[in-house]
Scaffold this active site. Sequence first.
Site, PDB file in Angstrom:
ATOM      1  N   LEU A   1       0.844  -1.188   0.000  1.00 40.45           N
ATOM      2  CA  LEU A   1       0.000   0.000   0.000  1.00 40.45           C
ATOM      3  C   LEU A   1       0.884   1.244   0.000  1.00 40.45           C
ATOM      4  O   LEU A   1       1.965   1.234   0.589  1.00 40.45           O
ATOM      5  CB  LEU A   1      -0.911   0.003   1.240  1.00 40.45           C
ATOM      6  CG  LEU A   1      -1.929  -1.145   1.295  1.00 40.45           C
ATOM      7  CD1 LEU A   1      -2.664  -1.143   2.640  1.00 40.45           C
ATOM      8  CD2 LEU A   1      -2.925  -1.049   0.144  1.00 40.45           C
TER       9      LEU A   1
ATOM     10  N   GLU B   1      -9.442   2.927   8.776  1.00 38.12           N
ATOM     11  CA  GLU B   1      -9.828   2.507   7.422  1.00 38.12           C
ATOM     12  C   GLU B   1      -9.752   0.982   7.319  1.00 38.12           C
ATOM     13  O   GLU B   1     -10.640   0.336   6.759  1.00 38.12           O
ATOM     14  CB  GLU B   1      -8.899   3.192   6.413  1.00 38.12           C
ATOM     15  CG  GLU B   1      -9.497   3.348   5.019  1.00 38.12           C
ATOM     16  CD  GLU B   1      -9.481   2.092   4.205  1.00 38.12           C
ATOM     17  OE1 GLU B   1     -10.435   1.874   3.434  1.00 38.12           O
ATOM     18  OE2 GLU B   1      -8.521   1.304   4.327  1.00 38.12           O
TER      19      GLU B   1
HETATM   20  P1  NDP Z   1      -3.008  -8.403  -8.172  1.00 30.60           P
HETATM   21  O1  NDP Z   1      -3.168  -8.470  -6.702  1.00 30.60           O
HETATM   22  O2  NDP Z   1      -4.185  -8.046  -9.014  1.00 30.60           O
HETATM   23  O3  NDP Z   1      -2.433  -9.825  -8.610  1.00 30.60           O
HETATM   24  C1  NDP Z   1      -1.962 -10.009  -9.923  1.00 30.60           C
HETATM   25  C2  NDP Z   1      -1.773 -11.495 -10.155  1.00 30.60           C
HETATM   26  O4  NDP Z   1      -3.059 -12.102 -10.222  1.00 30.60           O
HETATM   27  C3  NDP Z   1      -1.094 -11.830 -11.457  1.00 30.60           C
HETATM   28  O5  NDP Z   1       0.311 -11.739 -11.354  1.00 30.60           O
HETATM   29  C4  NDP Z   1      -1.583 -13.252 -11.652  1.00 30.60           C
HETATM   30  O6  NDP Z   1      -0.950 -14.132 -10.741  1.00 30.60           O
HETATM   31  C5  NDP Z   1      -3.018 -13.140 -11.192  1.00 30.60           C
HETATM   32  N1  NDP Z   1      -3.911 -12.767 -12.286  1.00 30.60           N
HETATM   33  C6  NDP Z   1      -4.180 -11.534 -12.788  1.00 30.60           C
HETATM   34  N2  NDP Z   1      -5.062 -11.607 -13.789  1.00 30.60           N
HETATM   35  C7  NDP Z   1      -5.389 -12.912 -13.912  1.00 30.60           C
HETATM   36  C8  NDP Z   1      -6.255 -13.622 -14.771  1.00 30.60           C
HETATM   37  N3  NDP Z   1      -6.994 -12.993 -15.712  1.00 30.60           N
HETATM   38  N4  NDP Z   1      -6.345 -14.955 -14.639  1.00 30.60           N
HETATM   39  C9  NDP Z   1      -5.624 -15.604 -13.703  1.00 30.60           C
HETATM   40  N5  NDP Z   1      -4.783 -14.987 -12.854  1.00 30.60           N
HETATM   41  C10 NDP Z   1      -4.661 -13.653 -12.969  1.00 30.60           C
HETATM   42  O7  NDP Z   1      -1.741  -7.486  -8.545  1.00 30.60           O
HETATM   43  P2  NDP Z   1      -1.571  -5.925  -8.894  1.00 30.60           P
HETATM   44  O8  NDP Z   1      -0.124  -5.731  -9.126  1.00 30.60           O
HETATM   45  O9  NDP Z   1      -2.535  -5.491  -9.920  1.00 30.60           O
HETATM   46  O10 NDP Z   1      -1.981  -5.196  -7.526  1.00 30.60           O
HETATM   47  C11 NDP Z   1      -1.187  -5.326  -6.358  1.00 30.60           C
HETATM   48  C12 NDP Z   1      -0.960  -3.950  -5.755  1.00 30.60           C
HETATM   49  O11 NDP Z   1      -2.236  -3.390  -5.390  1.00 30.60           O
HETATM   50  C13 NDP Z   1      -0.134  -3.987  -4.475  1.00 30.60           C
HETATM   51  O12 NDP Z   1       0.675  -2.818  -4.435  1.00 30.60           O
HETATM   52  C14 NDP Z   1      -1.185  -3.951  -3.398  1.00 30.60           C
HETATM   53  O13 NDP Z   1      -0.694  -3.451  -2.172  1.00 30.60           O
HETATM   54  C15 NDP Z   1      -2.194  -3.021  -4.021  1.00 30.60           C
HETATM   55  N6  NDP Z   1      -3.539  -3.149  -3.464  1.00 30.60           N
HETATM   56  C16 NDP Z   1      -4.169  -2.000  -3.022  1.00 30.60           C
HETATM   57  C17 NDP Z   1      -5.458  -2.049  -2.535  1.00 30.60           C
HETATM   58  C18 NDP Z   1      -6.132  -0.800  -2.084  1.00 30.60           C
HETATM   59  O14 NDP Z   1      -7.328  -0.824  -1.766  1.00 30.60           O
HETATM   60  N7  NDP Z   1      -5.454   0.337  -2.045  1.00 30.60           N
HETATM   61  C19 NDP Z   1      -6.200  -3.321  -2.462  1.00 30.60           C
HETATM   62  C20 NDP Z   1      -5.442  -4.466  -2.954  1.00 30.60           C
HETATM   63  C21 NDP Z   1      -4.168  -4.366  -3.434  1.00 30.60           C
HETATM   64  P3  NDP Z   1       0.327 -15.038 -11.163  1.00 30.60           P
HETATM   65  O15 NDP Z   1       1.423 -14.072 -11.501  1.00 30.60           O
HETATM   66  O16 NDP Z   1       0.594 -15.855  -9.952  1.00 30.60           O
HETATM   67  O17 NDP Z   1      -0.144 -15.843 -12.352  1.00 30.60           O
END
Ligand code: NDP
Length: 217
Positions: free
Chosen positions: A26, A34
């Site tokens: 984050l 929050e």
């Molecule tokens: P995600 O948490 O969305 O995870 C991405 C992973 O999900 C990919 O690497 C893959 O895993 C899998 N994935 C994505 N798309 C698909 C699909 N279509 N089918 C199957 N698997 C899929 O990653 P992000 O990088 O987008 O987001 C993470 C960031 O967001 C962090 O910095 C976190 O702290 C932040 N965050 C913030 C929130 C907030 O409310 N401010 C809430 C949640 C997260 P693999 O590589 O293993 O195949």
Amino acid sequence: STPPLELTLVVAATARDMGIGANGGLPWTGLRKEMAYFARVTKRGDGNAVIMGRKTWDSIPPKFRPLRGRLNIVISRSFVPGLPKDPAGGPDASHVEASSLETALEYLRQRRKAAGTPGSGRVFVIGGAQIYAAALGLADARRVLLTRIMSDFSCDTFFPLALGSPTNAAAEAMADAPKWVQRSRAEHAAWIGEEVPEDVQTDNGTEYEFQMWERVD
Ligand code: NDP
């Protein structure tokens, strides 16, 4: 009785550019009230599920996961394709592994045939950007619980929908784009089941407010 399977996205994002993450975590620290709001709202009721991407799962300290009192579903392309299996010890014991958002929803549709079981309650998509984008591509995504962060933070990950920010005007001008509207504080309170504070919140010097948006098409 089991409510229809609809998705509610829960996100905290900067007001300026919908920033949600930095360096795998984050962008901010210490938003205690929050985080407590997130926990209460996603737990309230029976059998709720939280769906998250593999990177978001990795960002949660191991001692805090799976998130307690909710069925956790993690999405990764490295997981076995097809309908996810219950984890050993049942869906309460650990997390369910799904190879796509679609197979996660198929798993939940199966579970929802029995009211009161894990996965038969509300379904929350809790990030990150990739999984929000996948969810927003489905008609099942009906609602966003947005914590709008007024303070600015440097981010490398962004929520893929501009809610109430200037760039939204361009999106709204596209005839086929889904329409999102902000609900009143009373409607928001009725849906989450608790009062929504009227004033701007402050945690650790960071200002934010709680909002609820719904898709109206
Ligand atoms: P995600 O948490 O969305 O995870 C991405 C992973 O999900 C990919 O690497 C893959 O895993 C899998 N994935 C994505 N798309 C698909 C699909 N279509 N089918 C199957 N698997 C899929 O990653 P992000 O990088 O987008 O987001 C993470 C960031 O967001 C962090 O910095 C976190 O702290 C932040 N965050 C913030 C929130 C907030 O409310 N401010 C809430 C949640 C997260 P693999 O590589 O293993 O195949």
